[in-house]
Scaffold this motif. Structure first.
Motif, PDB file in Angstrom:
ATOM      1  N   VAL A   1       0.271  -6.354  11.831  1.00 34.55           N
ATOM      2  CA  VAL A   1      -0.610  -7.214  11.887  1.00 34.55           C
ATOM      3  C   VAL A   1      -0.524  -7.004  12.907  1.00 34.55           C
ATOM      4  CG1 VAL A   1       1.934  -7.651  13.027  1.00 34.55           C
ATOM      5  CG2 VAL A   1       0.887 -10.225  11.806  1.00 34.55           C
ATOM      6  N   ASP A   2      -1.597  -8.601  13.553  1.00 32.17           N
ATOM      7  CA  ASP A   2      -2.198  -8.420  15.355  1.00 32.17           C
ATOM      8  C   ASP A   2      -1.413  -9.623  15.797  1.00 32.17           C
ATOM      9  OD1 ASP A   2      -4.029  -6.954  16.406  1.00 32.17           O
ATOM     10  OD2 ASP A   2      -5.037  -6.553  14.889  1.00 32.17           O
ATOM     11  N   ILE A   3      -0.936  -9.219  16.964  1.00 33.23           N
ATOM     12  CA  ILE A   3      -0.186 -10.393  17.594  1.00 33.23           C
ATOM     13  C   ILE A   3      -0.395 -10.432  19.098  1.00 33.23           C
ATOM     14  CG2 ILE A   3       1.183 -10.724  15.963  1.00 33.23           C
ATOM     15  CD1 ILE A   3       2.807  -9.608  18.345  1.00 33.23           C
ATOM     16  N   GLY A   4       0.169 -11.578  19.400  1.00 30.24           N
ATOM     17  CA  GLY A   4      -0.269 -11.556  21.550  1.00 30.24           C
ATOM     18  C   GLY A   4       0.370 -12.778  21.618  1.00 30.24           C
ATOM     19  N   LEU A   5       0.313 -12.903  23.314  1.00 28.51           N
ATOM     20  CA  LEU A   5       1.116 -13.733  23.643  1.00 28.51           C
ATOM     21  C   LEU A   5      -0.126 -15.200  24.325  1.00 28.51           C
ATOM     22  CD1 LEU A   5       4.384 -12.460  25.594  1.00 28.51           C
ATOM     23  CD2 LEU A   5       4.377 -13.568  23.100  1.00 28.51           C
ATOM     24  N   PRO A   6       0.185 -16.136  24.303  1.00 28.46           N
ATOM     25  CA  PRO A   6      -0.871 -17.069  24.970  1.00 28.46           C
ATOM     26  C   PRO A   6      -1.282 -16.793  26.524  1.00 28.46           C
ATOM     27  CG  PRO A   6       0.378 -17.803  23.728  1.00 28.46           C
ATOM     28  CD  PRO A   6       1.026 -16.780  23.720  1.00 28.46           C
ATOM     29  N   GLN A   7      -2.372 -16.478  26.970  1.00 32.41           N
ATOM     30  CA  GLN A   7      -2.931 -16.254  27.676  1.00 32.41           C
ATOM     31  C   GLN A   7      -4.053 -17.433  28.860  1.00 32.41           C
ATOM     32  OE1 GLN A   7      -3.144 -12.001  29.133  1.00 32.41           O
ATOM     33  NE2 GLN A   7      -4.734 -12.976  30.661  1.00 32.41           N
ATOM     34  N   LEU A   8      -4.212 -17.544  30.246  1.00 30.10           N
ATOM     35  CA  LEU A   8      -5.461 -17.672  30.176  1.00 30.10           C
ATOM     36  C   LEU A   8      -6.081 -17.067  31.054  1.00 30.10           C
ATOM     37  CD1 LEU A   8      -3.807 -21.678  31.220  1.00 30.10           C
ATOM     38  CD2 LEU A   8      -5.791 -21.138  29.379  1.00 30.10           C
ATOM     39  N   ALA A   9      -7.393 -16.905  31.092  1.00 29.49           N
ATOM     40  CA  ALA A   9      -7.830 -16.604  32.150  1.00 29.49           C
ATOM     41  C   ALA A   9      -7.864 -14.747  31.650  1.00 29.49           C
ATOM     42  CB  ALA A   9      -7.850 -16.557  33.880  1.00 29.49           C
ATOM     43  N   MET A  10      -8.212 -14.183  30.185  1.00 28.72           N
ATOM     44  CA  MET A  10      -8.250 -12.767  30.126  1.00 28.72           C
ATOM     45  C   MET A  10      -9.052 -12.091  31.164  1.00 28.72           C
ATOM     46  SD  MET A  10      -7.996 -10.892  26.290  1.00 28.72           S
ATOM     47  CE  MET A  10      -5.952 -11.989  26.495  1.00 28.72           C
ATOM     48  N   HIS A  11      -8.463 -10.791  31.435  1.00 24.51           N
ATOM     49  CA  HIS A  11      -9.568  -9.943  32.368  1.00 24.51           C
ATOM     50  C   HIS A  11      -9.585 -10.461  33.855  1.00 24.51           C
ATOM     51  CE1 HIS A  11     -10.652  -7.609  28.451  1.00 24.51           C
ATOM     52  NE2 HIS A  11      -9.361  -7.601  29.253  1.00 24.51           N
ATOM     53  N   SER A  12      -9.406 -11.487  34.194  1.00 24.47           N
ATOM     54  CA  SER A  12      -9.265 -11.680  35.578  1.00 24.47           C
ATOM     55  C   SER A  12      -8.154 -10.825  36.474  1.00 24.47           C
ATOM     56  CB  SER A  12      -8.220 -13.291  35.640  1.00 24.47           C
ATOM     57  OG  SER A  12      -8.177 -13.286  37.328  1.00 24.47           O
ATOM     58  N   SER A  13      -8.456 -10.999  37.501  1.00 19.74           N
ATOM     59  CA  SER A  13      -7.642  -9.777  38.727  1.00 19.74           C
ATOM     60  C   SER A  13      -6.278 -10.872  38.852  1.00 19.74           C
ATOM     61  CB  SER A  13      -8.170  -9.346  40.059  1.00 19.74           C
ATOM     62  OG  SER A  13      -7.705 -10.629  40.720  1.00 19.74           O
ATOM     63  N   TRP A  14      -6.226 -11.875  37.899  1.00 18.05           N
ATOM     64  CA  TRP A  14      -5.049 -13.280  38.247  1.00 18.05           C
ATOM     65  C   TRP A  14      -5.040 -13.933  37.235  1.00 18.05           C
ATOM     66  CZ3 TRP A  14      -0.994 -12.545  41.236  1.00 18.05           C
ATOM     67  CH2 TRP A  14      -0.180 -14.351  41.194  1.00 18.05           C
ATOM     68  N   GLU A  15      -3.914 -13.575  36.195  1.00 18.87           N
ATOM     69  CA  GLU A  15      -3.708 -14.034  34.571  1.00 18.87           C
ATOM     70  C   GLU A  15      -2.815 -14.438  34.510  1.00 18.87           C
ATOM     71  OE1 GLU A  15      -6.237 -10.538  31.958  1.00 18.87           O
ATOM     72  OE2 GLU A  15      -4.210  -9.790  32.039  1.00 18.87           O
ATOM     73  N   THR A  16      -2.655 -15.601  33.826  1.00 16.77           N
ATOM     74  CA  THR A  16      -1.696 -16.906  33.601  1.00 16.77           C
ATOM     75  C   THR A  16      -1.168 -16.852  32.069  1.00 16.77           C
ATOM     76  OG1 THR A  16      -3.056 -18.295  35.609  1.00 16.77           O
ATOM     77  CG2 THR A  16      -1.428 -19.002  33.340  1.00 16.77           C
ATOM     78  N   ALA A  17       0.494 -17.242  32.897  1.00 19.05           N
ATOM     79  CA  ALA A  17       0.677 -16.841  30.384  1.00 19.05           C
ATOM     80  C   ALA A  17       2.326 -18.268  31.033  1.00 19.05           C
ATOM     81  CB  ALA A  17       1.510 -16.032  30.881  1.00 19.05           C
ATOM     82  N   GLY A  18       3.225 -17.805  29.855  1.00 20.58           N
ATOM     83  CA  GLY A  18       3.729 -18.988  30.024  1.00 20.58           C
ATOM     84  C   GLY A  18       5.480 -18.280  29.627  1.00 20.58           C
ATOM     85  N   VAL A  19       6.338 -18.919  30.586  1.00 23.26           N
ATOM     86  CA  VAL A  19       7.454 -18.018  30.759  1.00 23.26           C
ATOM     87  C   VAL A  19       8.586 -18.285  28.962  1.00 23.26           C
ATOM     88  CG1 VAL A  19       9.980 -18.746  31.429  1.00 23.26           C
ATOM     89  CG2 VAL A  19       7.852 -19.119  32.780  1.00 23.26           C
ATOM     90  N   LYS A  20       8.381 -18.828  28.350  1.00 20.68           N
ATOM     91  CA  LYS A  20       8.894 -18.902  27.481  1.00 20.68           C
ATOM     92  C   LYS A  20       8.757 -18.246  26.558  1.00 20.68           C
ATOM     93  CE  LYS A  20       9.958 -24.255  27.001  1.00 20.68           C
ATOM     94  NZ  LYS A  20       9.483 -25.229  26.037  1.00 20.68           N
ATOM     95  N   ASP A  21       7.454 -17.812  26.977  1.00 19.37           N
ATOM     96  CA  ASP A  21       6.101 -17.049  25.116  1.00 19.37           C
ATOM     97  C   ASP A  21       6.531 -15.474  25.792  1.00 19.37           C
ATOM     98  OD1 ASP A  21       4.469 -19.166  24.200  1.00 19.37           O
ATOM     99  OD2 ASP A  21       3.801 -18.965  25.506  1.00 19.37           O
ATOM    100  N   LEU A  22       7.637 -14.625  26.972  1.00 24.36           N
ATOM    101  CA  LEU A  22       8.123 -13.664  27.234  1.00 24.36           C
ATOM    102  C   LEU A  22       8.702 -13.775  25.874  1.00 24.36           C
ATOM    103  CD1 LEU A  22       8.018 -10.940  28.778  1.00 24.36           C
ATOM    104  CD2 LEU A  22       8.427 -12.041  30.631  1.00 24.36           C
ATOM    105  N   GLU A  23      10.087 -14.536  26.559  1.00 22.17           N
ATOM    106  CA  GLU A  23      11.117 -14.193  25.774  1.00 22.17           C
ATOM    107  C   GLU A  23      11.391 -14.424  24.234  1.00 22.17           C
ATOM    108  OE1 GLU A  23      14.388 -17.341  27.670  1.00 22.17           O
ATOM    109  OE2 GLU A  23      15.530 -16.428  25.653  1.00 22.17           O
ATOM    110  N   TYR A  24      10.442 -15.084  24.178  1.00 19.45           N
ATOM    111  CA  TYR A  24       9.949 -15.122  22.743  1.00 19.45           C
ATOM    112  C   TYR A  24       9.443 -13.776  21.585  1.00 19.45           C
ATOM    113  CZ  TYR A  24       9.756 -20.584  22.986  1.00 19.45           C
ATOM    114  OH  TYR A  24      10.424 -21.508  22.511  1.00 19.45           O
ATOM    115  N   LEU A  25       8.508 -13.389  22.353  1.00 23.01           N
ATOM    116  CA  LEU A  25       8.467 -12.230  22.125  1.00 23.01           C
ATOM    117  C   LEU A  25       9.612 -11.087  22.139  1.00 23.01           C
ATOM    118  CD1 LEU A  25       5.231 -10.178  20.404  1.00 23.01           C
ATOM    119  CD2 LEU A  25       5.645  -9.943  22.954  1.00 23.01           C
ATOM    120  N   ILE A  26       9.928 -10.834  23.386  1.00 17.84           N
ATOM    121  CA  ILE A  26      10.941 -10.186  23.345  1.00 17.84           C
ATOM    122  C   ILE A  26      12.167 -10.486  22.399  1.00 17.84           C
ATOM    123  CG2 ILE A  26      12.714  -9.111  24.766  1.00 17.84           C
ATOM    124  CD1 ILE A  26      11.445 -10.166  27.141  1.00 17.84           C
TER     125      ILE A  26
END
Ligand code: CO
Length: 446
Positions: free
Chosen positions: A391-416
């Motif tokens: 299954v292909d999954i990932g955490l939702p993020q903005l600005a993929m492949h920017s030198s400075w990317e953005t994601a969410g605090v809650k999602d990290l814990e969800y994946l862990i």
């Protein structure tokens, strides 16, 4: 807002300016938990209850545990250690105006060029160093603000805000020093000095430019995180934390991190290589299993290919699929593609949803707009070497492949949390395309 997982992620990424450093940091975390290094060229004597890791090229890594009693299959979470950046070429110094020294670089992967300008950068990577009769790898990170790529002023390009086509060879050579103040030091001399070796003993190097901006937690409720290399070190970190947290189940858990996803995976240590298949086969061989046992174990195995996903962009909502619109902090994203550029299908998505239900973690769906090509990742490439349900999954993020990317605090814990349950689980095919997911130790084996 203090958050242990977020702080842990920031420390991990800040100590991982390159794939080599990410693997070295994982080595340190694994060894502190009793994991033993295996060499691919060595004989593997794997013990029941043993904890092991193996790396290839110093930039890919697989960690696993052998259960005390038999196992039925492998539960694999795969992510990637590399991120798009600039690679420093051999003989890099170029002078301009007899006053500036800049470094000659080339692209590694599909970076968003504009995000590399006007911010503190430095260089890191590895050196191959002559040490008497040996030639050994030495990591180097010039841990200070060393480089910068200055923008051209708006007054010198009035069209700058109307779209710009970047020419790496001309526009993106980082400024390294000045040659008039008498302190000039050639770049490799500096790298040698930082690594504590003699420059004449450096026989090879893989050195990259990285963004030095430290991680930030921001937003009205402290809900967003920004830092470089979230794609894919966020999944690498979540996979490793879940792997280390997980209790023993009926499967062999494998934390698998490949290099070179950003350049197509076709290297000795990439997802297209035999690294995973070789490791799975050797684990079976070391347990005294035969070819049939190996194939039965693969049939009872599952892979989660974890690579970050695109959240709907607040300023470009039209760029996302009209009905599958992941947003930050609303859960793990399952990625689908009609042409199987992602491996998720009804079966693997269903099994992953059951895992997430048990972990009490929300999921969202991603598909590309039907008129946009989108990206690809490592799941289907890895499947050509070791074909397991994936299954292909990932955490939702903005600005993929920017030198400075953005994601969410809650999602990290969800994946862990999901990774932890996944690594404790095993999947039994109880009938034709009928499955049962077990969590923890149930004494099932092939
Ligand atoms: Co990625």
């Amino acid at each position: 807002m203090e958050n242990t997982y977020t702080e842990g992620l920031f420390r991990f990424i800040e100590s991982s300016p390159t794939a080599f450093h990410a693997v070295d940091k994982m080595r340190e975390m694994l060894e502190s938990q009793g994991y033993n290094r295996l060499l691919e060229g060595g004989k593997w004597n794997l013990k029941k209850g043993g904890r092991y890791y193996v790396s290839r090229n110093g930039s890919s890594l697989i960690a696993f545990r052998i259960p005390e009693t038999g196992f039925c299959g492998f539960q694999i979470m795969a992510s990637h250690s590399d991120s798009p950046c600039l690679k420093i070429k051999a003989n890099p110094e170029l002078t301009a105006e007899g006053a500036y020294v800049k470094l000659n670089v080339e692209k590694y992967g599909g970076m968003l060029c504009g995000t590399w300008f006007d911010r503190p950068l430095s260089a890191a990577g590895r050196l191959m160093v002559r040490d008497k009769d040996k030639t050994a790898m030495k990591l180097v990170n010039i841990d200070r603000d060393l480089l910068l790529i200055p923008s051209l002023a708006i007054h010198m390009n009035r069209e700058a805000n109307n779209g710009y086509k970047y020419n790496v060879q001309k526009d993106m050579l980082p400024l390294y020093g000045s040659c008039t103040d008498g302190t000039e030091m050639r770049f490799m001399e500096l790298a040698a000095h930082e690594a504590g070796v003699e420059e004449e003993n450096i026989l090879g190097s893989d050195l990259y430019v990285y963004n030095r901006m430290p991680g930030s937690i921001w937003g009205a409720g402290g809900e967003f995180i920004s830092i470089g290399r979230l794609d894919d070190l966020e999944c690498v970190y979540a996979s490793l934390r879940g792997f280390l947290n997980a209790a023993e189940g009926d499967s062999i858990p494998l934390h698998c991190v490949y290099d070179n996803e950003e350049v197509g995976s076709s290297t000795r240590q990439g997802a297209a290589s035999t690294f995973l298949a070789d490791t799975l086969f050797r684990i079976c061989e070391a347990q005294g299993m035969n070819g049939e046992d190996y194939r039965r174990a693969l049939a009872a195995s599952m892979m989660v290919s974890a690579d970050n996903a695109h959240a709907v962009h607040p300023n470009y909502p039209d760029k996302s699929c009209p009905s599958n619109r992941p947003v930050i902090n609303q859960g793990i994203v399952i990625k689908f593609s009609g042409n199987h550029r992602y491996t998720s299908d009804a079966v693997s998505a269903a099994l992953f949803r059951r895992i997430c239900e048990m972990a009490e973690v929300p999921v969202q769906e991603f598909t590309n707009r039907s008129d946009m090509a989108g990206g690809s990742t490592l799941g289907n490439i890895s499947s050509t070497q070791a074909a397991v349900k994936c299954v292909d999954i990932g955490l939702p993020q903005l600005a993929m492949h920017s030198s400075w990317e953005t994601a969410g605090v809650k999602d990290l814990e969800y994946l862990i949390r999901a990774a932890e349950v996944f690594y404790e689980s095993s999947i039994e095919e109880s009938g034709f395309e009928e499955y049962q997911v077990f969590v923890g130790k149930n004494e099932r084996k092939i």
